[in-house]
Design a protein around this motif. Structure first.
Motif, PDB file in Angstrom:
ATOM      1  N   TRP A  96      28.108  40.663  61.473  1.00  8.28           N
ATOM      2  CA  TRP A  96      26.834  41.288  61.784  1.00  8.28           C
ATOM      3  C   TRP A  96      25.686  40.295  61.833  1.00  8.28           C
ATOM      4  O   TRP A  96      24.701  40.522  62.548  1.00  8.28           O
ATOM      5  CB  TRP A  96      26.530  42.409  60.794  1.00  8.28           C
ATOM      6  CG  TRP A  96      27.366  43.638  61.048  1.00  8.28           C
ATOM      7  CD1 TRP A  96      28.189  44.268  60.179  1.00  8.28           C
ATOM      8  CD2 TRP A  96      27.457  44.365  62.280  1.00  8.28           C
ATOM      9  NE1 TRP A  96      28.796  45.338  60.779  1.00  8.28           N
ATOM     10  CE2 TRP A  96      28.360  45.438  62.072  1.00  8.28           C
ATOM     11  CE3 TRP A  96      26.876  44.224  63.534  1.00  8.28           C
ATOM     12  CZ2 TRP A  96      28.685  46.347  63.059  1.00  8.28           C
ATOM     13  CZ3 TRP A  96      27.207  45.147  64.520  1.00  8.28           C
ATOM     14  CH2 TRP A  96      28.088  46.184  64.291  1.00  8.28           C
ATOM     15  N   GLN A  97      25.812  39.185  61.124  1.00 12.74           N
ATOM     16  CA  GLN A  97      24.797  38.138  61.260  1.00 12.74           C
ATOM     17  C   GLN A  97      24.838  37.509  62.646  1.00 12.74           C
ATOM     18  O   GLN A  97      23.794  37.106  63.187  1.00 12.74           O
ATOM     19  CB  GLN A  97      25.013  37.068  60.189  1.00 12.74           C
ATOM     20  CG  GLN A  97      24.594  37.503  58.787  1.00 12.74           C
ATOM     21  CD  GLN A  97      24.922  36.460  57.736  1.00 12.74           C
ATOM     22  OE1 GLN A  97      25.696  35.515  57.974  1.00 12.74           O
ATOM     23  NE2 GLN A  97      24.338  36.615  56.555  1.00 12.74           N
ATOM     24  N   ALA A  98      26.024  37.461  63.236  1.00 14.58           N
ATOM     25  CA  ALA A  98      26.170  36.863  64.571  1.00 14.58           C
ATOM     26  C   ALA A  98      25.848  37.846  65.686  1.00 14.58           C
ATOM     27  O   ALA A  98      25.517  37.437  66.809  1.00 14.58           O
ATOM     28  CB  ALA A  98      27.592  36.325  64.748  1.00 14.58           C
ATOM     29  N   HIS A  99      25.958  39.153  65.411  1.00 16.11           N
ATOM     30  CA  HIS A  99      25.786  40.161  66.466  1.00 16.11           C
ATOM     31  C   HIS A  99      24.796  41.256  66.060  1.00 16.11           C
ATOM     32  O   HIS A  99      25.142  42.456  66.114  1.00 16.11           O
ATOM     33  CB  HIS A  99      27.140  40.784  66.812  1.00 16.11           C
ATOM     34  CG  HIS A  99      28.179  39.807  67.265  1.00 16.11           C
ATOM     35  ND1 HIS A  99      28.189  39.269  68.527  1.00 16.11           N
ATOM     36  CD2 HIS A  99      29.222  39.251  66.601  1.00 16.11           C
ATOM     37  CE1 HIS A  99      29.214  38.438  68.648  1.00 16.11           C
ATOM     38  NE2 HIS A  99      29.852  38.396  67.487  1.00 16.11           N
ATOM     39  N   PRO A 100      23.583  40.917  65.681  1.00 11.91           N
ATOM     40  CA  PRO A 100      22.626  41.961  65.276  1.00 11.91           C
ATOM     41  C   PRO A 100      22.241  42.887  66.434  1.00 11.91           C
ATOM     42  O   PRO A 100      21.874  44.040  66.205  1.00 11.91           O
ATOM     43  CB  PRO A 100      21.421  41.157  64.791  1.00 11.91           C
ATOM     44  CG  PRO A 100      21.521  39.849  65.518  1.00 11.91           C
ATOM     45  CD  PRO A 100      22.989  39.567  65.611  1.00 11.91           C
ATOM     46  N   ALA A 101      22.329  42.402  67.681  1.00 14.83           N
ATOM     47  CA  ALA A 101      21.920  43.215  68.828  1.00 14.83           C
ATOM     48  C   ALA A 101      22.766  44.475  68.955  1.00 14.83           C
ATOM     49  O   ALA A 101      22.267  45.531  69.349  1.00 14.83           O
ATOM     50  CB  ALA A 101      22.011  42.394  70.118  1.00 14.83           C
ATOM     51  N   ILE A 102      24.064  44.391  68.604  1.00 15.07           N
ATOM     52  CA  ILE A 102      24.940  45.556  68.722  1.00 15.07           C
ATOM     53  C   ILE A 102      24.522  46.633  67.732  1.00 15.07           C
ATOM     54  O   ILE A 102      24.410  47.815  68.076  1.00 15.07           O
ATOM     55  CB  ILE A 102      26.408  45.141  68.490  1.00 15.07           C
ATOM     56  CG1 ILE A 102      26.885  44.209  69.614  1.00 15.07           C
ATOM     57  CG2 ILE A 102      27.309  46.376  68.421  1.00 15.07           C
ATOM     58  CD1 ILE A 102      28.295  43.686  69.436  1.00 15.07           C
ATOM     59  N   ARG A 103      24.247  46.233  66.488  1.00 15.51           N
ATOM     60  CA  ARG A 103      23.824  47.212  65.487  1.00 15.51           C
ATOM     61  C   ARG A 103      22.452  47.798  65.831  1.00 15.51           C
ATOM     62  O   ARG A 103      22.227  49.003  65.686  1.00 15.51           O
ATOM     63  CB  ARG A 103      23.787  46.568  64.098  1.00 15.51           C
ATOM     64  CG  ARG A 103      23.399  47.556  63.008  1.00 15.51           C
ATOM     65  CD  ARG A 103      23.349  46.883  61.655  1.00 15.51           C
ATOM     66  NE  ARG A 103      24.648  46.639  61.112  1.00 15.51           N
ATOM     67  CZ  ARG A 103      25.386  47.559  60.488  1.00 15.51           C
ATOM     68  NH1 ARG A 103      24.939  48.804  60.390  1.00 15.51           N
ATOM     69  NH2 ARG A 103      26.562  47.266  59.986  1.00 15.51           N
ATOM     70  N   LEU A 160      20.259  54.312  69.537  1.00 13.96           N
ATOM     71  CA  LEU A 160      20.952  55.462  70.137  1.00 13.96           C
ATOM     72  C   LEU A 160      21.041  56.620  69.154  1.00 13.96           C
ATOM     73  O   LEU A 160      20.817  57.777  69.513  1.00 13.96           O
ATOM     74  CB  LEU A 160      22.349  55.055  70.578  1.00 13.96           C
ATOM     75  CG  LEU A 160      22.471  54.212  71.850  1.00 13.96           C
ATOM     76  CD1 LEU A 160      23.908  53.779  72.045  1.00 13.96           C
ATOM     77  CD2 LEU A 160      21.992  55.016  73.045  1.00 13.96           C
ATOM     78  N   ILE A 161      21.359  56.287  67.917  1.00 12.53           N
ATOM     79  CA  ILE A 161      21.528  57.340  66.896  1.00 12.53           C
ATOM     80  C   ILE A 161      20.188  57.915  66.482  1.00 12.53           C
ATOM     81  O   ILE A 161      20.033  59.102  66.300  1.00 12.53           O
ATOM     82  CB  ILE A 161      22.290  56.775  65.674  1.00 12.53           C
ATOM     83  CG1 ILE A 161      23.722  56.365  66.098  1.00 12.53           C
ATOM     84  CG2 ILE A 161      22.343  57.794  64.538  1.00 12.53           C
ATOM     85  CD1 ILE A 161      24.493  55.642  65.033  1.00 12.53           C
TER      86      ILE A 161
END
Length: 454
Positions: free
Chosen positions: A440-447, A453-454
């Protein structure tokens, strides 16, 4: 008037049931009326999963296709993707019609007349719900998506009609091999049970005898119970038992028992010839082919699914029984990494999106992130390289569905290989916690995109 026309189509086809209700001349007249009605341009035809099932049957019997046509199940999938899509559920939600499907009249009707009445209710419910769903779909600006789904459904229909050719001698030899392995496994389990004090005639296929051994003689604590209140020996319960602290011999017995059951189910589903259509096993038609069902409306992510048997996920041990018929070729395609591609494109993830565009192996990229130099030093394709990549792939798909740390850890620890063996049963929670944080540190954009959306 439109409802009467729909009922006419249903009743006309129903005349081909067990009782010869119509004479041949009457049936020909009805067929003529039906062909005209089902292809009349100013009448929109509709049904629930009609683009797959009904359209296939109509073409087979009448030689025409539904046109113009709206398939309600695809519309409902767009409007309420997370809810069940059966006509029983849709009808109970959008109409006041009672639970007409609870009596199983579709398969247990005592006469054609009873079946026709059941079909008539199906038609009424569909006629009363499709307009509401169509309006909701258009309010959501999903008409273009519906048209794409119809194309996918048509491809599914054609794949079903085409079928997959079975090499019968190879199938028979493969089944014989599996039967021999099943018997060896049964004998090994009987011997293990004898060491626990069970009688020589112990039957590992008996639920009662197995439960008596595990919970009475060995004193294991039941994980779940059956509807009757007895300790469950279903596979999920056995998996839970294996994840606990067990005597090695007991663990081996439970593991071997699961493998025996998997082998029996695998053989009955994928290798044994079915006596008739609808039974477990392979139903091979006169053309020498298995005609699996392909579905465009089941997976929520837009993928297709396959059943009876599942030809989209053929076990490697089974692939040799399917081949191209002489003079033909097998063509394969795969929606590779569909869900990960989708979330990467939607979130504009700066690592995954460019990697997909370049054609990189994104799972290998994440493996390098997780394992660092250990992965980079390993030769590509080596057993250790594949093992690290496989772990990373499992981790990725748990995370992109926003599973929390405990669920991710449980998913990893309960992962199994093709033979039913746990791959990472002893994975420490601290390792999963560290990898969870690194991803999640590498991919914060996905979260962040998911949170929006939610």
């Amino acid at each position: 008037a439109r409802l009467a026309q729909v009922l006419l189509a249903e009743l006309g086809l129903a005349g081909r049931g067990r009782d010869a209700f119509y004479s041949r001349a009457e049936q020909e007249q009805i067929d003529h009326v039906l062909r005209a009605a089902l292809t009349r341009e100013e009448w929109v035809k509709t049904g629930h999963n009609s683009g797959y099932f009904d359209d296939t049957i109509i073409e087979r019997h009448l030689g025409v296709r539904l046109d113009p046509h709206v398939d309600q199940i695809l519309v409902h999938r767009l409007v309420d993707s997370e809810l069940p899509h059966s006509l029983a559920f849709v009808g109970s939600y959008f109409t006041d019609v009672g639970a007409w499907k609870s009596k199983h009249t579709a398969t247990e009707a005592r006469s054609d007349r009873e079946l026709w009445a059941y079909n008539a209710v199906d038609c009424v419910v569909t006629a009363r719900t499709v307009g509401q769903l169509w309006k909701l779909m258009n309010l959501r600006n999903q008409r273009e998506v519906y048209l794409l789904d119809r194309k996918v459904q048509e491809a599914c229909r054609e794949m079903h009609e085409q079928g997959m050719y079975v090499d019968e001698p190879v199938r028979a030899r493969t089944e014989a091999t599996y039967l021999q392995r099943i018997e060896w496994k049964r004998l090994a389990l009987t011997e293990l049970a004898r060491q626990f004090g069970m009688p020589p005639d112990f039957n590992p296929n008996s639920v009662q005898q197995t439960a008596g051994l595990l919970f009475d003689r060995l004193g294991l604590a039941p994980v779940t119970e059956t509807l009757l209140g007895d300790p469950s020996t279903e596979d999920e319960a056995l998996r839970e038992l294996m994840l606990g602290a067990l005597n090695p011999k007991v663990r081996r017995f439970i593991g071997e028992l699961r493998l025996l059951r998997k082998g029996v189910k695998f053989r009955s589903t994928n290798l044994r010839l079915a006596a008739e259509y609808g039974e477990d096993g392979l139903w091979i038609m006169g053309d020498g082919r298995v005609h699996s069902s392909f579905n465009a409306h089941v997976p929520k992510s837009g993928r297709t699914s396959s059943s009876n048997p599942n030809l989209q996920n053929i076990n490697r041990k089974l692939r040799r029984i399917y081949r191209a018929q002489d003079g033909r070729k097998l063509v394969a395609c795969d929606m590779d990494g569909l869900e990960l591609r989708y979330v990467s494109a939607r979130s504009r993830d700066p690592i995954f999106e460019p990697a997909f565009i370049r054609g990189d192996d994104v799972h290998a990229l994440t493996a390098a992130l997780i394992y660092e130099d250990r992965f980079l030093r390993e030769p590509k394709g080596s057993p250790d390289w594949e093992a690290m990549r496989d772990y990373t792939k499992r981790l990725e798909y748990a995370l992109i569905y926003l599973a929390q740390l405990p669920t991710v850890h449980e998913t990893i620890c309960s992962a199994e290989d093709d033979d039913g063996n746990f791959v990472y049963p002893d994975m420490p929670l601290r390792v999963t916690r560290r990898n969870y944080r690194v991803f999640w540190q590498a991919h914060p954009a996905i979260r962040e995109d998911a949170d929006r959306l939610i």
